[in-house]
Design a protein around this motif. Structure first.
Motif, PDB file in Angstrom:
ATOM      1  N   ALA A 195      -0.327  54.041  28.191  1.00 31.31           N
ATOM      2  CA  ALA A 195      -0.246  53.068  27.098  1.00 31.31           C
ATOM      3  C   ALA A 195      -0.517  51.658  27.607  1.00 31.31           C
ATOM      4  N   ALA A 196       0.021  51.329  28.774  1.00 35.00           N
ATOM      5  CA  ALA A 196      -0.227  50.006  29.343  1.00 35.00           C
ATOM      6  C   ALA A 196      -1.699  49.849  29.725  1.00 35.00           C
ATOM      7  N   LEU A 197      -2.301  50.907  30.236  1.00 39.16           N
ATOM      8  CA  LEU A 197      -3.711  50.861  30.619  1.00 39.16           C
ATOM      9  C   LEU A 197      -4.601  50.676  29.392  1.00 39.16           C
ATOM     10  N   VAL A 198      -4.289  51.384  28.308  1.00 40.29           N
ATOM     11  CA  VAL A 198      -5.064  51.243  27.078  1.00 40.29           C
ATOM     12  C   VAL A 198      -4.951  49.819  26.534  1.00 40.29           C
ATOM     13  N   ALA A 199      -3.740  49.249  26.549  1.00 45.58           N
ATOM     14  CA  ALA A 199      -3.544  47.885  26.057  1.00 45.58           C
ATOM     15  C   ALA A 199      -4.349  46.895  26.890  1.00 45.58           C
ATOM     16  N   ALA A 200      -4.359  47.108  28.204  1.00 43.52           N
ATOM     17  CA  ALA A 200      -5.114  46.204  29.068  1.00 43.52           C
ATOM     18  C   ALA A 200      -6.608  46.303  28.807  1.00 43.52           C
ATOM     19  N   ARG A 201      -7.124  47.514  28.574  1.00 42.59           N
ATOM     20  CA  ARG A 201      -8.553  47.684  28.322  1.00 42.59           C
ATOM     21  C   ARG A 201      -8.939  47.200  26.919  1.00 42.59           C
ATOM     22  N   ALA A 202      -8.034  47.313  25.971  1.00 41.81           N
ATOM     23  CA  ALA A 202      -8.315  46.784  24.636  1.00 41.81           C
ATOM     24  C   ALA A 202      -8.465  45.265  24.677  1.00 41.81           C
ATOM     25  N   ALA A 203      -7.677  44.625  25.538  1.00 41.36           N
ATOM     26  CA  ALA A 203      -7.749  43.169  25.655  1.00 41.36           C
ATOM     27  C   ALA A 203      -8.943  42.724  26.491  1.00 41.36           C
ATOM     28  N   ALA A 204      -9.302  43.513  27.498  1.00 44.91           N
ATOM     29  CA  ALA A 204     -10.410  43.160  28.390  1.00 44.91           C
ATOM     30  C   ALA A 204     -11.218  44.418  28.690  1.00 44.91           C
ATOM     31  N   PRO A 205     -12.134  44.797  27.801  1.00 46.23           N
ATOM     32  CA  PRO A 205     -12.881  46.063  27.971  1.00 46.23           C
ATOM     33  C   PRO A 205     -13.754  46.061  29.215  1.00 46.23           C
ATOM     34  N   SER A 206     -13.947  47.263  29.756  1.00 47.86           N
ATOM     35  CA  SER A 206     -14.851  47.470  30.878  1.00 47.86           C
ATOM     36  C   SER A 206     -15.826  48.577  30.487  1.00 47.86           C
ATOM     37  N   ASP A 207     -16.454  49.213  31.484  1.00 49.88           N
ATOM     38  CA  ASP A 207     -17.414  50.267  31.179  1.00 49.88           C
ATOM     39  C   ASP A 207     -16.813  51.655  31.348  1.00 49.88           C
ATOM     40  N   ASP A 208     -15.480  51.759  31.370  1.00 53.85           N
ATOM     41  CA  ASP A 208     -14.823  53.031  31.613  1.00 53.85           C
ATOM     42  C   ASP A 208     -14.467  53.736  30.308  1.00 53.85           C
ATOM     43  N   LEU A 209     -13.991  54.967  30.443  1.00 55.45           N
ATOM     44  CA  LEU A 209     -13.695  55.802  29.288  1.00 55.45           C
ATOM     45  C   LEU A 209     -12.523  55.271  28.478  1.00 55.45           C
ATOM     46  N   VAL A 210     -11.502  54.721  29.127  1.00 56.51           N
ATOM     47  CA  VAL A 210     -10.357  54.181  28.388  1.00 56.51           C
ATOM     48  C   VAL A 210     -10.808  53.041  27.487  1.00 56.51           C
ATOM     49  N   SER A 211     -11.706  52.195  27.964  1.00 52.98           N
ATOM     50  CA  SER A 211     -12.230  51.109  27.120  1.00 52.98           C
ATOM     51  C   SER A 211     -12.958  51.672  25.913  1.00 52.98           C
ATOM     52  N   ALA A 212     -13.730  52.745  26.139  1.00 54.76           N
ATOM     53  CA  ALA A 212     -14.435  53.376  25.013  1.00 54.76           C
ATOM     54  C   ALA A 212     -13.459  53.957  24.002  1.00 54.76           C
ATOM     55  N   LEU A 213     -12.388  54.561  24.468  1.00 53.83           N
ATOM     56  CA  LEU A 213     -11.396  55.141  23.565  1.00 53.83           C
ATOM     57  C   LEU A 213     -10.632  54.066  22.813  1.00 53.83           C
ATOM     58  N   ALA A 214     -10.442  52.896  23.420  1.00 58.27           N
ATOM     59  CA  ALA A 214      -9.621  51.845  22.822  1.00 58.27           C
ATOM     60  C   ALA A 214     -10.386  50.963  21.839  1.00 58.27           C
ATOM     61  N   ARG A 215     -11.681  51.166  21.714  1.00 56.08           N
ATOM     62  CA  ARG A 215     -12.495  50.220  20.946  1.00 56.08           C
ATOM     63  C   ARG A 215     -12.190  50.204  19.455  1.00 56.08           C
ATOM     64  N   ASP A 216     -11.724  51.334  18.884  1.00 58.75           N
ATOM     65  CA  ASP A 216     -11.512  51.340  17.432  1.00 58.75           C
ATOM     66  C   ASP A 216     -10.112  50.879  17.039  1.00 58.75           C
ATOM     67  N   GLY A 217      -9.286  50.490  18.025  1.00 57.49           N
ATOM     68  CA  GLY A 217      -7.980  49.942  17.716  1.00 57.49           C
ATOM     69  C   GLY A 217      -6.881  50.961  17.498  1.00 57.49           C
ATOM     70  N   ASP A 218      -7.196  52.264  17.540  1.00 58.46           N
ATOM     71  CA  ASP A 218      -6.180  53.308  17.365  1.00 58.46           C
ATOM     72  C   ASP A 218      -5.557  53.604  18.723  1.00 58.46           C
ATOM     73  N   ASP A 219      -4.561  52.796  19.076  1.00 55.35           N
ATOM     74  CA  ASP A 219      -3.992  52.893  20.418  1.00 55.35           C
ATOM     75  C   ASP A 219      -3.333  54.241  20.672  1.00 55.35           C
ATOM     76  N   ALA A 220      -2.645  54.805  19.679  1.00 61.70           N
ATOM     77  CA  ALA A 220      -1.924  56.062  19.890  1.00 61.70           C
ATOM     78  C   ALA A 220      -2.888  57.187  20.248  1.00 61.70           C
TER      79      ALA A 220
END
Length: 406
Positions: A195-220
């Motif tokens: 959850a902390a990793l997803v929040a960090a990637r949502a705030a500062a996206p990179s080229d990784d899979l977690v950033s791709a998953l976090a892009r639509d704002g559905d954190d859960a």
């Protein structure tokens, strides 16, 4: 004449005997005499074990056999701890369909293709580090670091956290050897970290899979999928690489040179037990007949993919390595829960084997096959250790097989 009678009482899982990548002989007996049989799970609860290919395909696709029902209070358990709801492997359609669609959209062919050079480089770096030594434990020194570094690269997880993730993955997927408290604590820690990793990637996206998953704002959903990928991607790939190497070493060694098109070989290695016992569980939400046996509502069904993939009524000479077989194996499951990471797993397995074949010439076992034992408590049954030798640069040609002649 071989005695193929099934045991009189419910046998207890995990079955005794069998080496990594070699299912216990009891599966053969059950396929012939009692293909849908009563078994006692490691928790002590009873379940129904499916061992034939045709019955396995049915059980994996019938909607009356539910994944979500496994998380209900009082449900029989195969492993310690309470299964968390809402995950890719603890949901049914339509909830599962939403998760699977997100997973598939993130694990695109393009993303996997982009990752391929990095996976190859990780494998080469590991093999080149080992090269001068001439011997190693293939599990500890290659399979584990390869699987973890690939998952960290895919998900954007700092390499410094890899030991914590390895512990969480092994505990969460264990079928035995861990207490309920330890398993549930590992699940909580894993979800909190993700959850902390997803929040960090949502705030500062990179080229990784977690950033791709976090892009639509559905954190859960992003947290659920990222945690699932990390755990299953690590544990299954440790088993995939180690068991595939063991399979090849007991059947003449790794191909040299490596095939130009290795797809048929990879599929046959998957069939022969790359993911170990690979039990898949469901819970009946209505009475359902499987292989002529009526499973009452509320009971748990376990499908042995290892047994189904060696069903002698489907695969001629099922214990032999024969690339190019039909029909298709069930290593990645079947139906709605077919593994969305199958393309990634195939790519990583092929990259690892290609690197070992090309960079560690003369790779051979350093202990007798019958001395190789599976890791206790693991459903994937990778070897606890797999000592190997090869011809180091400038060393002897090493035509001998050391202590591991096969």
């Amino acid at each position: 004449m071989t005695d193929v009678r099934a045991p009189a009482g419910p046998p207890r899982l995990p079955f005794p005997g069998g080496r990594p990548a070699e299912p216990p002989s009891l599966y053969l007996r059950l396929r012939r005499e009692c293909p849908v049989s009563r078994v006692r799970m490691p928790s002590g609860d009873l379940g129904w074990l499916v061992t034939r290919y045709k019955d396995a395909r049915f059980a994996l696709s019938d909607r009356r056999l539910s994944k979500a029902a496994l998380t209900e209070p009082g449900a029989p358990r195969i492993r310690p701890g309470v299964l968390p709801p809402g995950l890719l492997f603890t949901t049914d359609p339509p909830e599962h369909t939403v998760l699977r669609t997100r997973a598939t959209a993130a694990l695109t062919r393009t993303r996997i293709g982009t990752l391929r050079p990095a996976v190859g480089q990780i494998a080469r770096d590991l093999a080149d580090t080992l090269g001068p030594r001439g011997e190693a434990d293939l599990v500890a020194d290659f399979a584990r670091p390869l699987a973890m570094r690939v998952m960290c690269r895919l998900l954007g997880v700092p390499l410094g956290d890899r030991e914590r993730f390895a512990h969480w993955a092994e505990a969460v997927l264990a079928v035995d050897g861990h207490g309920s408290g330890e398993v549930e604590r590992a699940q909580r820690d894993l979800m909190a970290y993700t959850a902390a990793l997803v929040a960090a990637r949502a705030a500062a996206p990179s080229d990784d899979l977690v950033s791709a998953l976090a892009r639509d704002g559905d954190d859960a959903t992003a947290v659920s999928l990222a945690a699932t990928f990390l755990v299953t991607g690590y544990e299954t790939m440790v088993a995939a690489v180690a068991n595939a190497v063991l399979t090849l070493l007991t059947r003449g060694g790794l191909p040299a040179p490596w095939p130009t098109d290795p797809r048929a070989l990879i599929e046959e290695l998957l069939r022969l037990g790359t993911f170990g016992d690979a039990l898949r569980t469901r819970r009946a939400i209505a009475d359902v007949t499987v292989g002529g046996v009526t499973v009452p509502a509320g009971d748990v069904v376990l499908v042995s993919l290892a047994s189904a993939n060696r069903d002698e009524t489907v695969f001629t000479a099922p214990d032999r390595l024969l690339p190019g077989r039909t029909p298709r194996h069930l290593a990645f499951g079947h139906g709605a829960h077919y593994c969305p990471g199958a393309r990634l797993a195939r790519m990583e397995l092929e990259a690892g084997l290609r690197c070992l074949a090309g960079r560690l010439p003369g790779l051979r076992p350093a202990m007798a096959p019958e001395e190789v034992v599976p890791r206790a408590g693991s459903a994937e049954r990778p070897p606890e250790r797999l000592p190997v030798r090869w011809d180091p640069p400038g060393g002897a040609s090493g035509s001998g097989r050391g202590g591991g002649a096969v």
